[in-house]
Write an enzyme that holds these catalytic residues in place. Structure first.
Site, PDB file in Angstrom:
ATOM      1  N   CYS A  15      34.009  44.343  43.630  1.00  0.00           N
ATOM      2  CA  CYS A  15      35.381  44.640  43.193  1.00  0.00           C
ATOM      3  C   CYS A  15      36.197  45.241  44.329  1.00  0.00           C
ATOM      4  O   CYS A  15      37.338  44.841  44.559  1.00  0.00           O
ATOM      5  CB  CYS A  15      35.376  45.588  41.993  1.00  0.00           C
TER       6      CYS A  15
ATOM      7  N   HIS B 189      40.029  48.523  37.028  1.00  0.00           N
ATOM      8  CA  HIS B 189      38.664  48.575  36.485  1.00  0.00           C
ATOM      9  C   HIS B 189      38.724  48.938  35.001  1.00  0.00           C
ATOM     10  O   HIS B 189      39.485  49.828  34.612  1.00  0.00           O
ATOM     11  CB  HIS B 189      37.844  49.653  37.214  1.00  0.00           C
TER      12      HIS B 189
ATOM     13  N   GLU C 287      43.316  51.326  40.152  1.00  0.00           N
ATOM     14  CA  GLU C 287      42.779  51.696  41.463  1.00  0.00           C
ATOM     15  C   GLU C 287      43.921  51.761  42.473  1.00  0.00           C
ATOM     16  O   GLU C 287      44.714  50.837  42.590  1.00  0.00           O
ATOM     17  CB  GLU C 287      41.730  50.683  41.922  1.00  0.00           C
TER      18      GLU C 287
END
Ligand code: PCA
Length: 229
Positions: A144, A166, A87
């Site tokens: 998250c 993730h 991410e």
């Protein structure tokens, strides 16, 4: 002579199961990664509660236990993903579509007054390409993303590094009735090998030679001048 015990430079976390599942791919991988030899440089910490209220404070408390820590990588599960997602940004927004494990379904900013978007501080875009991972630009608006945002916010204040990864579901989660049978499942050994490389890269990027942080200026030589008569 007693060797000085090494203190870890990188903390890696994973979440407990949530939303009716009994497993979480991030926790499965955390347990496997922790069995490997990281030369004392990495500390693995979990399960983190899937709780808007408690997740980040628990991680921050853990970070404060290690004086030499340079960075944190938090991992979470993203059902439906087909690759490991590195991410690259977190948004300052909570918009829970389902309750967290405390039954809370909050909406609002992650941190009042903080920027709208924060960029991950590990240079994932400089990691070689692989069919098993990719850079992604949407960590959602659930626990998250909130943890990722808080971790980057902390890292910027402390001059440290933070990132979020993730993970797709793992093959070993087949049969977990709380997860979609039809979702993509990654082979556990493929995920483990990929994460090992990703963490090695993160450790390389923390080395002063990598250039993420300005090197300390060389010490000025002190010239005492001629002796005073
Ligand atoms: N995934 C959720 C929270 C915990 C986890 O593993 C998310 O993507 O927000």
């Amino acid at each position: 002579m007693a060797e000085k015990k090494k203190s870890p430079v990188l903390l890696i976390t994973a979440f407990e199961p949530f939303d009716g599942a009994s497993t979480n791919s991030s926790l499965i991988m955390l347990e496997e990664l922790a069995k490997q030899d990281w030369d004392g440089k990495v500390v693995f910490f979990g399960p983190i509660p899937v709780s808007f209220a408690d997740a980040w404070p628990i991680i921050e408390h853990a970070l404060n236990r290690y004086p030499d820590i340079q960075g944190v990588i938090c991992m979470g599960q993203a059902e439906g993903a087909t690759r490991i997602s590195l991410e690259r940004m977190a948004v300052n927004r909570i918009h829970a579509g389902i309750p967290d494990n405390d039954g809370a379904k909050p909406r609002g900013p992650v941190i009042d007054g903080a920027p709208q978007v924060l960029k991950a501080l590990f240079p994932w875009h400089e990691l070689e390409e692989s069919p098993h991972w990719e850079c992604t630009y949407n960590a959602g608006a659930y626990v998250c993303n909130a943890v990722m945002f808080s971790a980057i916010h902390w890292a910027r204040e402390e001059e440290k590094f933070a990132g979020f990864i993730h993970l797709p579901l793992m093959e070993s989660q087949k049969g977990d009735k709380g997860l979609g049978e039809k979702s993509f499942h990654m082979k556990d050994d493929v995920a483990l090998k990929s994460l090992t490389r990703i963490i090695d890269f993160a450790l390389e990027s923390l080395e002063p030679d990598y250039g993420l942080k300005p090197k300390p200026a060389p010490q000025q030589k002190f010239n005492p001048g001629p002796p005073i008569p």
